[in-house]
Motif scaffolding. Structure first.
Motif, mmCIF file in Angstrom:
data_model
loop_
_atom_site.group_PDB
_atom_site.id
_atom_site.type_symbol
_atom_site.label_atom_id
_atom_site.label_comp_id
_atom_site.label_asym_id
_atom_site.label_seq_id
_atom_site.Cartn_x
_atom_site.Cartn_y
_atom_site.Cartn_z
ATOM 1 N N SER A 263 0.825 -1.210 0.000
ATOM 2 C CA SER A 263 0.000 0.000 0.000
ATOM 3 C C SER A 263 0.858 1.259 0.000
ATOM 4 N N LEU A 264 1.946 1.237 0.777
ATOM 5 C CA LEU A 264 2.852 2.384 0.805
ATOM 6 C C LEU A 264 3.508 2.590 -0.566
ATOM 7 N N ALA A 265 3.850 1.469 -1.232
ATOM 8 C CA ALA A 265 4.445 1.575 -2.568
ATOM 9 C C ALA A 265 3.439 2.131 -3.573
ATOM 10 N N ASP A 266 2.149 1.752 -3.419
ATOM 11 C CA ASP A 266 1.102 2.323 -4.266
ATOM 12 C C ASP A 266 1.028 3.837 -4.084
ATOM 13 N N ARG A 267 1.186 4.284 -2.838
ATOM 14 C CA ARG A 267 0.988 5.694 -2.517
ATOM 15 C C ARG A 267 2.221 6.551 -2.782
ATOM 16 N N TYR A 268 3.388 6.055 -2.362
ATOM 17 C CA TYR A 268 4.592 6.880 -2.416
ATOM 18 C C TYR A 268 5.580 6.463 -3.507
ATOM 19 N N THR A 333 9.377 -4.170 -4.368
ATOM 20 C CA THR A 333 10.017 -4.742 -5.556
ATOM 21 C C THR A 333 8.975 -5.169 -6.580
ATOM 22 N N PHE A 334 7.914 -5.821 -6.108
ATOM 23 C CA PHE A 334 6.907 -6.286 -7.058
ATOM 24 C C PHE A 334 5.947 -5.186 -7.478
ATOM 25 N N LYS A 335 5.954 -4.072 -6.770
ATOM 26 C CA LYS A 335 5.260 -2.895 -7.287
ATOM 27 C C LYS A 335 5.996 -2.383 -8.514
#
Length: 412
Positions: A263-268, A333-335
């Motif tokens: 979720s953090l990778a989605d956002r930031y 990584t998978f983001k």
């Protein structure tokens, strides 16, 4: 009716299947302690025993990722669960190290389930939710913590040879649950490309960078999940049950927080999470690397001795933090993969997952060798410290020099 199941429900069922696979994959981390005494194994042999299943779990991630793109996650995951129940059951009848190593190679196929479930669940969600979906699925690595609680209890109550039989039955039951709880993979496509054309994606430098990130985050997580129980038994004199329970302080956050990391990778953005997570890991490993030390300083008032030792509570807290940032790194990584390769997630997931699995295989063997050579128990953390430092340098050279800390590209 199955076709109308919500994506989140299918995500939960798939994550459960991956969790069961991970419990089985990590089994030798606990069972291997009893085998070490029974077979009189050296530190290097123990590292090889625990790491052998990780090897095949790594090598088969690539072909299984490709098969998932072609045949769909539902079919491939179900077949994997059923097929792996056989070698797991056979572990109960092994008596020599070579037998455990041979069976462990076949048992390790369960570790390749990651390359099946990741593209499967990602295709069930829109692009802006895929980081969360893959992070949530990745939380199935909580099986490493479940293994540290359940396996010692089963082993103490029934003996270690009963554990593989119970886990074989669990795999078959999970296959049934997964089949009836999942839906047809929406991303299945009959590719006409040859194998060489499909593998041409390896030439993309981004794939190699993601392999590097994942090899330390997932490889380090897997290796330490296998290594820490016996480490705590030797370092602090704990029983196997207590050592395994405390070791879950590393494995549990390393699994549960993957959804948060996604979720953090989605956002930031994936870059920020990966970069700062590795820095925190570097600091934790620096402290964990310091061995139990006594030294004498000659002062003006005579010699004074000092003793440096990391107490068990501090050790456990540092492991918790380390497990958390490794979780964020695995998810971010998978983001990267989902953002850059939305139409080739199966094969790229397989390649990146293979790199992480190879790291998880090599590191326990290297831990054992470093311990035998140096005689310093914390040499395992010293090794990881050096690898993270190299990873930070490579990440800086490939990304940070081009990207500001706010995640935007530099123009110069």
């Amino acid at each position: 009716m199955a076709a109308h199941r919500s994506p989140f429900f299918v995500l939960c069922v798939t994550t459960f299947a991956f969790m069961v696979c991970f419990v089985v994959w990590m089994m030798f981390g606990v069972v291997g302690i009893a085998l070490r005494e029974e077979l009189a194994l050296s530190s290097a042999e123990f590292g090889l025993l625990t790491a052998t299943p990780v090897l095949t779990g790594a090598l088969l991630r690539l072909p299984l990722g490709m098969w998932t793109d072609r045949y769909g996650g539902r079919i491939v995951m179900t077949a994997l669960l059923v097929a792996c129940a056989i070698p797991v059951y056979l572990v109960s009848y092994a008596t020599a190290l070579w037998q455990f190593l041979l069976i462990g190679l076949f048992l390790g196929v369960v570790g390749a389930s990651f390359a099946v479930g990741t593209p499967y669940v990602a295709r069930l969600f829109p692009p802006d939710k895929r980081g969360f979906a893959m992070g949530f699925f990745g939380a199935g690595t909580i099986g490493a913590a479940v293994n540290l609680f359940v396996t010692p209890a089963l082993q103490s109550a029934l003996g270690w040879r009963a554990v593989p039989k119970i886990y074989a039955i669990a795999l078959l039951a999970t296959a049934i649950v997964f089949w009836f709880g999942s839906v047809k993979d929406p991303g299945v496509k009959k590719s006409t490309l040859s194998l060489s054309n499909q593998l041409s994606i390896i030439r993309d430098p981004r794939v190699w960078r993601y392999c590097q990130y994942y090899s330390i985050c997932f490889g380090g997580f897997t290796a330490l999940s296998l290594w820490i129980p016996q480490y705590m038994m030797a370092e602090f004199g704990y029983s196997i049950v207590l050592a395994s329970a405390l070791a879950a302080g590393f494995s549990l956050p390393g699994a549960v927080l993957r959804a948060v990391g996604g979720s953090l990778a989605d956002r930031y953005g994936a870059h920020k999470i990966t970069w700062w997570g590795l820095w925190v890991a570097w600091v934790c490993l620096f402290i964990l690397s310091y061995p139990d030390t006594t030294f004498v300083i000659n002062t003006i008032n005579g010699p004074r001795s000092f003793h440096i030792h990391i107490a068990a509570p501090v050790f456990t807290v540092l492991l918790f933090i380390l497990g958390s940032v490794f979780a964020f790194g695995m998810a971010s990584t998978f983001k990267y993969v989902a953002d850059d390769f939305p139409n080739q997630m199966g094969i790229v997931t397989g390649i990146v997952g293979l790199a992480g699995g190879v790291g998880g295989f090599l590191l326990p063997v290297m831990f054992g060798a470093a311990l035998e050579i140096s005689g310093i128990r914390s040499s395992s953390f010293m090794l990881l410290y050096g690898i993270v430092w190299v990873s930070l340098i490579l990440l800086y050279q490939s990304n940070v020099r081009r990207v500001r800390m706010d995640g935007q590209l530099n123009n110069g």
